[in-house]
Design an enzyme around this catalytic site. Structure first.
Site, PDB file in Angstrom:
ATOM      1  N   PRO A   1      40.982  40.630  38.699  1.00 40.20           N
ATOM      2  CA  PRO A   1      41.002  41.898  39.345  1.00 40.20           C
ATOM      3  C   PRO A   1      39.591  42.411  39.574  1.00 40.20           C
ATOM      4  O   PRO A   1      38.908  42.786  38.637  1.00 40.20           O
ATOM      5  CB  PRO A   1      41.680  42.780  38.307  1.00 40.20           C
ATOM      6  CG  PRO A   1      42.043  41.914  37.135  1.00 40.20           C
ATOM      7  CD  PRO A   1      41.677  40.553  37.484  1.00 40.20           C
ATOM      8  N   GLU A   2      39.163  42.464  40.777  1.00 40.16           N
ATOM      9  CA  GLU A   2      37.917  43.167  41.049  1.00 40.16           C
ATOM     10  C   GLU A   2      38.289  44.627  41.319  1.00 40.16           C
ATOM     11  O   GLU A   2      39.451  45.002  41.164  1.00 40.16           O
ATOM     12  CB  GLU A   2      37.191  42.483  42.222  1.00 40.16           C
ATOM     13  CG  GLU A   2      36.923  41.015  41.892  1.00 40.16           C
ATOM     14  CD  GLU A   2      35.907  40.300  42.781  1.00 40.16           C
ATOM     15  OE1 GLU A   2      35.129  40.980  43.456  1.00 40.16           O
ATOM     16  OE2 GLU A   2      35.899  39.060  42.765  1.00 40.16           O
TER      17      GLU A   2
ATOM     18  N   LYS B   1      35.804  48.666  37.709  1.00 40.06           N
ATOM     19  CA  LYS B   1      36.932  47.920  37.156  1.00 40.06           C
ATOM     20  C   LYS B   1      37.614  48.673  36.028  1.00 40.06           C
ATOM     21  O   LYS B   1      38.458  48.125  35.322  1.00 40.06           O
ATOM     22  CB  LYS B   1      36.445  46.545  36.682  1.00 40.06           C
ATOM     23  CG  LYS B   1      35.868  45.710  37.818  1.00 40.06           C
ATOM     24  CD  LYS B   1      35.123  44.495  37.317  1.00 40.06           C
ATOM     25  CE  LYS B   1      34.394  43.800  38.473  1.00 40.06           C
ATOM     26  NZ  LYS B   1      33.515  42.716  38.005  1.00 40.06           N
TER      27      LYS B   1
ATOM     28  N   ARG C   1      28.733  32.329  35.490  1.00 42.05           N
ATOM     29  CA  ARG C   1      29.820  32.301  36.469  1.00 42.05           C
ATOM     30  C   ARG C   1      29.463  31.347  37.594  1.00 42.05           C
ATOM     31  O   ARG C   1      28.297  31.033  37.805  1.00 42.05           O
ATOM     32  CB  ARG C   1      30.058  33.707  37.048  1.00 42.05           C
ATOM     33  CG  ARG C   1      30.209  34.794  36.001  1.00 42.05           C
ATOM     34  CD  ARG C   1      31.405  34.592  35.120  1.00 42.05           C
ATOM     35  NE  ARG C   1      32.645  34.659  35.886  1.00 42.05           N
ATOM     36  CZ  ARG C   1      33.213  35.791  36.282  1.00 42.05           C
ATOM     37  NH1 ARG C   1      32.678  36.946  35.992  1.00 42.05           N
ATOM     38  NH2 ARG C   1      34.337  35.760  36.975  1.00 42.05           N
TER      39      ARG C   1
END
Length: 346
Positions: free
Chosen positions: A2-3, A52, A330
Site C-alpha cells: 500500500p502506497e 502511509k 529495495r
DNA sequence: TTTCCATGAGAAT
DNA sequence: TTCTCCTGGAAAT
C-alpha cells in the site's frame, strides 16, 4: 505495500462505511486487546490519511473532556491489509492493502465498470458476491463481537447479516451495524492522543494527496540534500506517501536518474515531479490501481508501468533494457537511456 | 512442503 | 548496511 493512495482510499472507505457509528472493536488475535478495549463501543467520528499513516478518530468517553478524542493509528507496512465484508448496504471493496492476488483482482473489478456483469449495478453486485463467498458459516460468538452491540440502525427490510469468524491473524476487528473490517499484518497499530498524532505528522513531509501538501517544501527538502534523489523520494519526511512504485515511475516520467543527488536536480524538474505525483496518486485513489504509463506508450493492456518490475525488458519508449539495482534495501528500476546518468564526481 | 518474496520502516550493527 | 518484525500468495522443491 500500500502506497499513499491506498491509505487515502481507506480513509474515505472508513468514513463512508462506519462514519458516525458506534463500533464494536476487538482484537481476535489478541495482540491489540488493550487498545481495542479503549475504543470498543465508541463512535467513529473522523478519518484522516497522511502519507502511509491512517488515523481513525473515536468519540471520547462521556466523562472525558472535549479533547478526549482517541485516534487509532495504523500503518500497513509491507504486508498489512484491511478486509471488508457486510450486508447489501455495505458498499466496500473486498479488501484494501497489501497487493495479494485476491486484492488486486478485486481492485481491478472495481475499476472496470465495463466488466460483463450481473444484473444489478456491477460494482455493488461484485462486492456483495465476494462478501457472501467469504462469509464463513456464522459460528458462535466472536469474542467482542457480540457484546458492545453496535447501534441498531439497520434499515427496515434489510436482511439479517452476521459477521464471519475472523480469518487468519486479525489484529483489529471493527464491527458496525452493516459490516466488518478486519486488519491483518500492520507494522503499526496503536491508540494515540491528538498530541501524539500530531507528533507523528510533524515527522512526515508533505503529502501530494492532501490539500495542505506543500510542493515547495518538497522541492526545498530535496535540494537541501546531497543524498540520491531515488533515496529521498522514499524518505517519508521528504514526501509522504510515495513508495517503491511511485518512486521509480515518477523518476522515469521526469527523466531523472535515481542516483542524481537531490541538490543537483533543478527546482523546475522537482516542481513538475510533484505535480505529476499528485496527479498519478489521485488517479490511484480513484481506481485503486497504480497505472503510470500514458496510453500512447502502452503496447499491451498489461503495461501499467514504465520501469517498475521490468528489469531486462525493453523500455516502452526507447527499447533500452530496463536496469535494476538495490537502493536502500529495495529494488530500484530505471531506464539507462531515458534517465541520463548523473555526471560522475571525480 | 518449504522457501521466497512484496507497493515498509525502525532498530541494531 | 544489516537485521527484524508482520502476513499470506506464489514459486520452488
Amino acid at each position: 505495500m500500500p502506497e499513499g493512495h491506498t491509505v487515502h482510499r481507506l480513509a474515505h472507505a472508513f468514513a463512508e462505511l462506519f462514519g458516525g457509528q458506534r463500533l464494536a472493536v476487538s482484537s481476535p488475535q489478541g495482540r491489540f486487546a488493550d487498545g481495542a478495549a479503549l475504543l470498543d463501543g465508541h463512535a467513529l467520528v473522523g478519518t484522516e490519511a497522511h502519507g502511509k499513516q491512517l488515523f481513525l478518530a473515536f468519540s471520547p468517553a462521556p466523562d472525558a473532556g472535549a479533547d478526549g478524542v482517541r485516534w487509532l493509528r495504523v500503518h500497513l507496512g509491507l504486508y498489512g491489509s484491511w478486509t471488508f465484508a457486510g450486508d447489501e448496504t455495505f458498499r466496500a471493496p473486498h479488501a484494501i492493502g497489501a497487493p495479494r492476488r485476491r486484492v488486486g483482482e478485486e481492485e481491478v473489478a472495481l475499476a472496470s465498470p465495463d466488466e460483463p456483469a450481473s444484473p444489478e449495478s456491477p460494482d455493488e453486485a461484485d462486492d456483495v458476491v465476494v462478501a457472501i463467498e467469504e462469509a464463513a458459516p456464522a459460528t458462535d460468538a466472536t469474542p467482542g463481537a457480540t457484546d458492545a452491540a453496535p447501534e441498531a440502525d439497520a434499515s427496515p427490510g434489510a436482511t439479517a447479516w452476521h459477521p464471519h469468524a475472523p480469518r487468519g491473524a486479525v489484529r483489529v476487528r471493527l464491527l458496525g451495524a452493516h459490516g466488518v473490517a478486519d486488519l491483518t499484518g500492520p507494522t503499526a497499530c496503536e491508540v494515540v492522543t491528538a498530541e501524539e498524532k500530531a507528533a507523528v505528522q510533524r515527522r512526515l513531509g508533505p503529502d501530494p494527496l492532501r490539500p495542505d501538501g506543500d510542493g515547495e517544501a518538497f522541492v526545498a527538502a530535496v535540494r537541501a540534500r546531497r543524498r540520491a534523489v531515488g533515496e529521498l523520494l522514499m524518505d517519508q519526511s521528504v514526501v509522504a506517501g510515495v513508495g517503491n512504485i511511485y518512486r521509480a515511475e515518477a523518476l522515469y516520467r521526469a527523466r531523472v536518474h535515481p542516483l542524481r543527488l537531490g541538490r543537483d536536480v533543478p527546482a523546475t524538474r522537482l516542481r513538475a515531479m510533484w505535480a505529476d505525483l499528485a496527479e498519478l496518486m489521485a488517479d490511484g485513489v480513484a481506481t485503486g490501481r497504480i497505472v503510470t504509463t500514458r496510453p500512447e506508450d502502452r503496447h499491451d493492456p498489461e503495461d501499467r508501468w514504465y520501469v517498475y518490475h521490468r528489469s531486462g525488458r525493453p523500455c516502452l519508449v526507447c527499447g533500452t533494457k530496463v536496469a535494476e539495482a538495490p537502493m536502500a534495501g529495495r529494488r530500484l528500476f530505471w531506464c539507462p537511456r531515458c534517465q541520463r546518468a548523473p555526471r560522475r564526481r571525480p
